[in-house]
Design a protein around this motif. Structure first.
Motif, PDB file in Angstrom:
ATOM      1  N   ASN A 225      37.685  31.671  33.828  1.00 40.13           N
ATOM      2  CA  ASN A 225      39.278  33.147  33.603  1.00 40.13           C
ATOM      3  C   ASN A 225      38.879  33.671  31.985  1.00 40.13           C
ATOM      4  OD1 ASN A 225      40.375  30.759  33.018  1.00 40.13           O
ATOM      5  ND2 ASN A 225      41.585  32.431  31.567  1.00 40.13           N
ATOM      6  N   HIS A 226      38.425  33.051  30.960  1.00 43.27           N
ATOM      7  CA  HIS A 226      37.943  33.069  29.502  1.00 43.27           C
ATOM      8  C   HIS A 226      36.791  34.065  29.485  1.00 43.27           C
ATOM      9  CE1 HIS A 226      42.052  32.989  27.148  1.00 43.27           C
ATOM     10  NE2 HIS A 226      41.853  32.031  28.408  1.00 43.27           N
ATOM     11  N   ASP A 227      35.249  33.600  31.352  1.00 38.26           N
ATOM     12  CA  ASP A 227      34.109  33.697  31.066  1.00 38.26           C
ATOM     13  C   ASP A 227      34.010  35.560  31.233  1.00 38.26           C
ATOM     14  OD1 ASP A 227      33.328  31.401  30.297  1.00 38.26           O
ATOM     15  OD2 ASP A 227      33.709  30.798  31.956  1.00 38.26           O
ATOM     16  N   ARG A 228      34.922  36.523  30.476  1.00 39.83           N
ATOM     17  CA  ARG A 228      34.840  38.045  30.937  1.00 39.83           C
ATOM     18  C   ARG A 228      33.365  38.852  30.946  1.00 39.83           C
ATOM     19  NH1 ARG A 228      41.407  38.885  28.826  1.00 39.83           N
ATOM     20  NH2 ARG A 228      41.805  36.565  30.063  1.00 39.83           N
ATOM     21  N   ILE A 229      32.539  38.836  31.560  1.00 43.56           N
ATOM     22  CA  ILE A 229      31.301  39.231  31.649  1.00 43.56           C
ATOM     23  C   ILE A 229      31.229  39.354  33.151  1.00 43.56           C
ATOM     24  CG2 ILE A 229      30.425  38.044  30.271  1.00 43.56           C
ATOM     25  CD1 ILE A 229      28.223  36.554  31.948  1.00 43.56           C
ATOM     26  N   SER A 230      31.013  40.773  33.943  1.00 43.95           N
ATOM     27  CA  SER A 230      30.600  40.918  35.152  1.00 43.95           C
ATOM     28  C   SER A 230      29.881  40.073  35.712  1.00 43.95           C
ATOM     29  CB  SER A 230      29.660  42.038  35.175  1.00 43.95           C
ATOM     30  OG  SER A 230      28.085  41.945  34.483  1.00 43.95           O
ATOM     31  N   ASP A 231      29.809  39.689  37.084  1.00 45.37           N
ATOM     32  CA  ASP A 231      29.118  38.923  37.989  1.00 45.37           C
ATOM     33  C   ASP A 231      27.375  38.910  37.815  1.00 45.37           C
ATOM     34  OD1 ASP A 231      31.530  38.399  38.878  1.00 45.37           O
ATOM     35  OD2 ASP A 231      30.871  38.650  40.944  1.00 45.37           O
ATOM     36  N   GLN A 232      26.969  40.577  37.892  1.00 48.00           N
ATOM     37  CA  GLN A 232      25.816  40.650  37.393  1.00 48.00           C
ATOM     38  C   GLN A 232      25.391  40.275  36.365  1.00 48.00           C
ATOM     39  OE1 GLN A 232      23.032  42.086  40.140  1.00 48.00           O
ATOM     40  NE2 GLN A 232      21.945  41.576  38.396  1.00 48.00           N
TER      41      GLN A 232
ATOM     42  N   LYS B  69      38.131  40.906  34.735  1.00 47.10           N
ATOM     43  CA  LYS B  69      39.232  41.381  33.603  1.00 47.10           C
ATOM     44  C   LYS B  69      40.488  39.450  33.016  1.00 47.10           C
ATOM     45  CE  LYS B  69      40.432  45.403  36.103  1.00 47.10           C
ATOM     46  NZ  LYS B  69      41.674  45.772  37.101  1.00 47.10           N
ATOM     47  N   GLY B  70      39.641  38.471  33.478  1.00 44.65           N
ATOM     48  CA  GLY B  70      40.785  37.237  33.754  1.00 44.65           C
ATOM     49  C   GLY B  70      41.671  36.626  34.487  1.00 44.65           C
ATOM     50  N   GLU B  71      41.373  37.378  35.392  1.00 45.69           N
ATOM     51  CA  GLU B  71      42.251  37.319  36.560  1.00 45.69           C
ATOM     52  C   GLU B  71      42.116  35.876  36.872  1.00 45.69           C
ATOM     53  OE1 GLU B  71      44.015  41.537  38.547  1.00 45.69           O
ATOM     54  OE2 GLU B  71      41.595  40.721  38.859  1.00 45.69           O
ATOM     55  N   TYR B  72      43.147  35.110  37.765  1.00 43.24           N
ATOM     56  CA  TYR B  72      43.592  33.639  38.159  1.00 43.24           C
ATOM     57  C   TYR B  72      43.433  34.173  39.891  1.00 43.24           C
ATOM     58  CZ  TYR B  72      45.720  31.780  34.383  1.00 43.24           C
ATOM     59  OH  TYR B  72      45.545  31.590  32.944  1.00 43.24           O
ATOM     60  N   LEU B  73      42.399  33.750  40.660  1.00 45.78           N
ATOM     61  CA  LEU B  73      41.444  34.593  41.222  1.00 45.78           C
ATOM     62  C   LEU B  73      41.452  33.102  43.047  1.00 45.78           C
ATOM     63  CD1 LEU B  73      39.204  36.930  40.996  1.00 45.78           C
ATOM     64  CD2 LEU B  73      41.911  37.192  41.520  1.00 45.78           C
TER      65      LEU B  73
END
Length: 270
Positions: A112-119, A149-153
Motif C-alpha cells: 500500500n505504500h508502493d504508490r506507483i502505477s501498475d505500468q 492510492k494506497g488502498e487495501y484491496l
C-alpha cells in the motif's frame, strides 16, 4: 456469543513444534537441514524513503545479512513482500538499485505504500503486479493487494483462480500478498471470498503476508498457514528488524524460522 475467530489458531513459536501440535526433537530438526530441496528468504516493509528513518542503512543491513545467509546455506531466491518504498515514487528506482544487491534472483509484490502505477511497476521490475512463477515443481503466486492510492484491496480473485488452476498438478504452491485478508490484525481487511477460493486447493501450503510490522508468527484457517515476517525497515513494529527463511525438504516437510536479524528464532514445521 462465541468469538467469530474461535476457529483460528495463533501459534507461539518460541520452540520448534509441528503445526499439528506434535513436538519434534531439535536434533531431528537440525539433521533435516541437510535434506533441503528449496530454500528462500522472505522479507517485507523496507519503507525506503520514509522520513526520519535510516532507510538506507536499514536496507543495506538487510542485504548484508541476506548475503551472509546465502554464504552459509544457499538460497534459491528471495521475496520482498510489499512496501518497498514509503509513498514517494521517486524512491522506487533507488530501492531497486539496493535490492539488486541481493545474492540471488528475487521477486517483489506491491504494498500500500508502493504508490506507483501498475505500468510503472512493470516497466521497472520487469514483472507485473500479478505474477506467477514455477521453480521446478513449486508454484509461486505473487498477488497485488493495493493500488496507486494506497488502498487495501482483495487480490484479483479471477486471476488468482486461473493461476491456482494452472498449478493444480503441483504438490506445493506458495502465495505471497502484502495485505492480510482477515481481521486478525488492525490493519487487515475482511475478505471471506479469498478464503473460500483457497479452500478448494489443498496444494496451497502457505500464504505469506507483510504489512503488519509487529507480527512474526503464524495463523491458520482451513489448515492453511498464514505467515508474517516482521519488518526490515520503517519506524514501528517488532523490536528487531527481521526476515523469514523457508525450507522445503526432500521428504516434503516444510520448515520455517525467523532471523532477528542474525539469530534463528521461532522455528516451526508447516
Amino acid at each position: 456469543m462465541k468469538n467469530r475467530r474461535s476457529f483460528l489458531k495463533t501459534f507461539s513459536l518460541s520452540s520448534a513444534f509441528l503445526l499439528s501440535g506434535e513436538a519434534f526433537s531439535t536434533t531431528a530438526f537440525l539433521e533435516s537441514r541437510n535434506k533441503v530441496k528449496l530454500r528462500f528468504l522472505i522479507a517485507s516493509d523496507a519503507h525506503f524513503g520514509q522520513p526520519k528513518t535510516d532507510f538506507e542503512g536499514m536496507t543495506s543491513s538487510f542485504i548484508k545479512n541476506a548475503k551472509e545467509i546465502h554464504k552459509k546455506q544457499k538460497l534459491d531466491f528471495c521475496v520482498i513482500n510489499g512496501d518497498l518504498i514509503h509513498d514517494k515514487p521517486e524512491f522506487m528506482p533507488q530501492a531497486k538499485a539496493n535490492f539488486d544487491g541481493l545474492p540471488t534472483s528475487y521477486f517483489v509484490t506491491k504494498g500500500n505504500h508502493d504508490r506507483i502505477s501498475d505500468q510503472a511497476w512493470l516497466d521497472l521490475w520487469k514483472m507485473p503486479v500479478n505474477h506467477y512463477e514455477e521453480k521446478d515443481e513449486f508454484g509461486l503466486i505473487f498477488g497485488n493487494t493495493s493500488n496507486e492510492k494506497g488502498e487495501y484491496l482483495s487480490p484479483d480473485l479471477v486471476w488468482l483462480k486461473s493461476q491456482l488452476e494452472k498449478a493444480k498438478a503441483l504438490k506445493i504452491v506458495f502465495i505471497f500478498i502484502h495485505i492480510p485478508q482477515m481481521k486478525w490484525t488492525p490493519n487487515a481487511i475482511e475478505n471471506p471470498a479469498f478464503f473460500e477460493l483457497l479452500k478448494g486447493y489443498p496444494n496451497i501450503k502457505a500464504v505469506f503476508h507483510g504489512h503488519e510490522h509487529d507480527q512474526d508468527g503464524i495463523k491458520t484457517h482451513n489448515e492453511i498457514p498464514y505467515i508474517f515476517d516482521s519488518h526490515i525497515g520503517g519506524n514501528w513494529g517488532t523490536e528487531y528488524r527481521g526476515y523469514r527463511i523457508v525450507e522445503v525438504l526432500k521428504n516434503g516437510d516444510i520448515l520455517t524460522y525467523m532471523m532477528d536479524p542474525t539469530n534463528k528464532i521461532l522455528e516451526a514445521t508447516l
